[in-house]
Design an enzyme around this catalytic site. Sequence first.
Site, PDB file in Angstrom:
ATOM      1  N   GLN A 126       0.835  -1.200   0.000  1.00 17.06           N
ATOM      2  CA  GLN A 126       0.000   0.000   0.000  1.00 17.06           C
ATOM      3  C   GLN A 126       0.877   1.261   0.000  1.00 17.06           C
ATOM      4  OE1 GLN A 126      -3.132   0.581  -0.401  1.00 17.06           O
ATOM      5  NE2 GLN A 126      -3.993  -1.478  -0.310  1.00 17.06           N
ATOM      6  N   SER A 127       1.960   1.205  -0.744  1.00 18.14           N
ATOM      7  CA  SER A 127       2.909   2.316  -0.789  1.00 18.14           C
ATOM      8  C   SER A 127       2.288   3.582  -1.372  1.00 18.14           C
ATOM      9  CB  SER A 127       4.127   1.914  -1.631  1.00 18.14           C
ATOM     10  OG  SER A 127       4.910   3.037  -1.973  1.00 18.14           O
ATOM     11  N   ASN A 128       2.348   4.679  -0.615  1.00 17.86           N
ATOM     12  CA  ASN A 128       1.891   5.970  -1.135  1.00 17.86           C
ATOM     13  C   ASN A 128       2.790   6.445  -2.273  1.00 17.86           C
ATOM     14  OD1 ASN A 128      -0.268   6.225   0.678  1.00 17.86           O
ATOM     15  ND2 ASN A 128       1.039   7.149   2.239  1.00 17.86           N
TER      16      ASN A 128
END
Length: 259
Positions: free
Chosen positions: A165-167
Site C-alpha cells: 500500500q505504498s503511497n
Amino acid sequence: MLCGNWSLSRGSFISINPTTASFPIPRIINSNKNPIKVIRKDEIIRSSYSSPTANSSTKSNTVMDAVPKPQKLTFDFLTMKPYVPPSWASHLNPIPSHIFSLGHFPTPIHKWNLPNLPKGTEVYIKRDDLSGMQLSGNKVRKLEFLLADAVAQGADCIITIGGIQSNHCRATAVAAKYLNLDCYVILRTSKVLMDKDPGLTGNLLVERLVGAHIDLVSKEEYSKVGSVALTDILKAKLLNEGRKPYVIPVGGSNSLGTW
C-alpha cells in the site's frame, strides 16, 4: 487470478498485466437519479426557492447570476521548466537542471492548536496534503525532479518499488500516467498472499485504475534480494524487450529525489 509470472534467481515474481488480468475492474456509473447537467457559460440559471421570511409560504422565480468563467490557474501544471534553487541551496551539488510541475505549490502553513502544550510553544503544520489530488503529500515534491530527469533521458516507462500500500508507488503510477509513461511497480507483500489477487483497495485501486503493471514479491524474497537488485532485474527484462525504463528507488529517496 493473477496472470503470468517470471522467475528470479532466488524465487519468483507474480506479475499482473493490467490489460489481460481476469479480475473485474469496477465501472464508474452515473446514476439516473442524479444526472450530470452541462451548463453553457452564457446560460442563465433560474431557480425557485422559498422566501427567507419564516411566515411566508409563497415561492418566487429569481434570476441568478450567470455561470462565472473559470479562474485562470496560477501554476503551470504538467510543464517542464529549468530549475533555479533557492539562494541558501545554490552551493549544493549536483543541482537538478529541470523540474516538472506536478503539484499545487506553495502549500500553506497552518497554526495548529493542540492541548497541553508547554507555555510559549506554538505548533505549525506544512499542509503538503493540499499539494494535489492523487499526488497529495510530500511524494510529489520528489517526483517533480525524478520524472523531469526521466523525460530528459528519453524514458518510455518508469520502475519503482515499495510496500503493498505504498503511497510513493501510487503517486508514481498516477504521475507517470499524466506524462504518458508506462509504470511498473514492484510491491512487497506477505508470503501467504503471493498466490492471491491483491484486491482493489486503497492505493492498489488507484494503481490499477491508471493501468500500472503490478509485480508482487514476498517480504522474505525482498529481504534476501534487496530492492536495488529487484528493480535491476525488471529493468534488464524491459531493456531486452526494447523499452527505455527509468528506475526510481524506494520512496524516491536518492540524491535527486530528496533535493
